[in-house]
Design an enzyme around this catalytic site. Structure first.
Site, short mmCIF file in Angstrom:
data_model
loop_
_atom_site.label_atom_id
_atom_site.label_comp_id
_atom_site.label_asym_id
_atom_site.label_seq_id
_atom_site.Cartn_x
_atom_site.Cartn_y
_atom_site.Cartn_z
N LYS A 58 0.74 -1.21 -0.01
CA LYS A 58 -0.12 0.02 0.04
C LYS A 58 0.96 1.11 -0.08
CE LYS A 58 0.77 1.42 4.50
NZ LYS A 58 1.69 2.52 4.83
N ASP A 69 -2.48 -1.81 10.09
CA ASP A 69 -2.62 -1.68 8.71
C ASP A 69 -3.15 -3.10 8.11
OD1 ASP A 69 -1.64 0.63 8.66
OD2 ASP A 69 0.30 0.43 7.90
O1 C5P Z 1 -0.39 -1.19 14.79
P1 C5P Z 1 0.84 -1.36 14.54
O2 C5P Z 1 1.68 -2.26 15.47
O3 C5P Z 1 1.18 -1.53 13.02
O4 C5P Z 1 1.67 -0.02 14.79
C1 C5P Z 1 3.04 0.24 14.98
C2 C5P Z 1 3.48 1.36 15.69
O5 C5P Z 1 3.08 2.55 15.22
C3 C5P Z 1 2.71 1.50 17.00
O6 C5P Z 1 3.29 0.89 18.29
C4 C5P Z 1 2.73 2.82 17.13
O7 C5P Z 1 3.83 3.36 17.89
C5 C5P Z 1 2.64 3.64 15.86
N1 C5P Z 1 1.20 3.71 15.48
C6 C5P Z 1 0.66 4.81 16.12
N2 C5P Z 1 -0.82 5.33 15.84
C7 C5P Z 1 -1.39 4.51 14.92
C8 C5P Z 1 -0.73 3.25 14.21
C9 C5P Z 1 0.56 3.22 14.65
O8 C5P Z 1 1.29 5.67 16.93
N3 C5P Z 1 -2.69 4.74 14.40
#
Ligand code: C5P
Length: 300
Positions: free
Chosen positions: A11, A138
């Site tokens: 993406k 994601d």
């Molecule tokens: O959800 P995911 O594990 O992919 O997110 C990785 C990191 O990205 C999270 O630990 C956070 O620090 C950051 N993040 C965020 N806000 C979001 C998505 C991700 O701060 N909406």
């Protein structure tokens, strides 16, 4: 059935608006995802336990231990089904690792669809979407594909109709960037500037450009609130973005948390030419031309 293969797209975010830091460490987003034709393949084979092997470009950068997102996806699915299942997951990587193109999320989405099929669970798409949201912000989009607005952490999706195909060039960087590090840098920059962080809003002009298939307008309205943070961490990306603009890109942006740079081209021929110019001039060492939108995780 002894094996199943699923193809999952990368993406790019055509709008990534980041709201204030939440108490749970995440940020509320308006995240316009767009799936593009760079695909990882996830094969799931019958096995006693859940294992993963990674092949292809950058495979050495992907962990194969319990932190691997595809393994975690398969385990979460087995748990949801309330039984112990096994699968050997074999991933053929084409999506850059830690590149801001949801490569890890793609592999998790691929593992969910592949294991649902291999194990004959027949879980509906909504159940897979729910498990996906728990695995990462994601992952639901990697299942869905197309073009969609993500709110909340990015996991609450509404599909967006698009009026045509958009042509892109991606400049791949050496080494990845951690998503968490880029968000933390974004917070740090905002704190240093003592800036008020507004609630994220969907860009209506961008929506219209997507709906009508107007690449010129889409290019002019690409936006990414994480870009300043990614450029601070990787200053060498700024000249790459500039070079793309000089070579006629309609828009140039860091993809998600980076460090991949995304360039919107006029058409497929322009994308090929742009990709070639970026490498020939040394502005990028590796480029990939792709188009979007494309389907999310699909059985092949
Ligand atoms: O959800 P995911 O594990 O992919 O997110 C990785 C990191 O990205 C999270 O630990 C956070 O620090 C950051 N993040 C965020 N806000 C979001 C998505 C991700 O701060 N909406």
């Amino acid at each position: 059935m002894s094996s199943v293969t699923v193809r999952v797209p990368a993406k790019v975010n055509v709008q990534l608006s980041v709201g204030p830091l939440r108490e749970d460490g995440y940020h509320d987003l308006v995240n316009v995802f767009h799936a593009v034709s760079i695909f990882d393949e996830v094969m799931a084979k019958e096995s006693e336990s859940i294992t993963v092997a990674v092949h292809g470009k950058w495979s050495d950068q992907v962990p194969v231990d319990d932190s691997n997102l595809a393994i975690r996806a398969a385990r979460a699915l087995a748990k949801h089904a309330g039984r112990t299942y096994g699968a050997d997951l074999i991933i053929q990587k084409a999506i850059p690792v830690a590149g801001g193109m949801a490569g890890g999320s793609a592999d998790a989405a691929g593992a969910l669809v592949a294991c649902n099929e291999l194990w004959g669970l027949g879980l509906p798409f909504e159940d897979l979407m729910e498990i996906a949201g728990d695995l990462g912000s994601d992952v639901p989009f990697s299942l869905l594909g197309g073009t969609a607005v993500g709110t909340g952490r990015g996991e609450q999706l509404s599909e967006l109709p698009t009026g045509g195909t958009f042509h892109w060039v991606f400049a791949l960087a050496n080494g990845g960037l951690s998503t968490a590090t880029v968000y933390a840098e974004c917070d740090r920059l905002r704190e240093a500037a003592a800036a008020d962080v507004p609630w994220p809003q969907l860009d209506d002009t961008l929506m219209e450009a997507l709906g009508t298939g107007d690449a010129y307008s889409l290019g002019a309205h690409l936006s990414n609130d994480l870009q300043a943070a990614a450029l601070n961490l990787r200053p060498e990306l700024a000249p790459t973005l500039d070079a793309g603009r000089q070579h006629g890109a309609l828009g140039a942006i860091v993809s998600g948390s980076g460090p991949t740079c995304a360039f919107l081209a006029i058409d497929a021929t322009h994308a090929r030419d742009l990709a070639q110019s970026l490498t020939a001039t040394g502005a990028a060492h590796t480029t990939v031309a792709a188009h979007g939108p494309v389907h999310g995780a699909t059985l092949v």
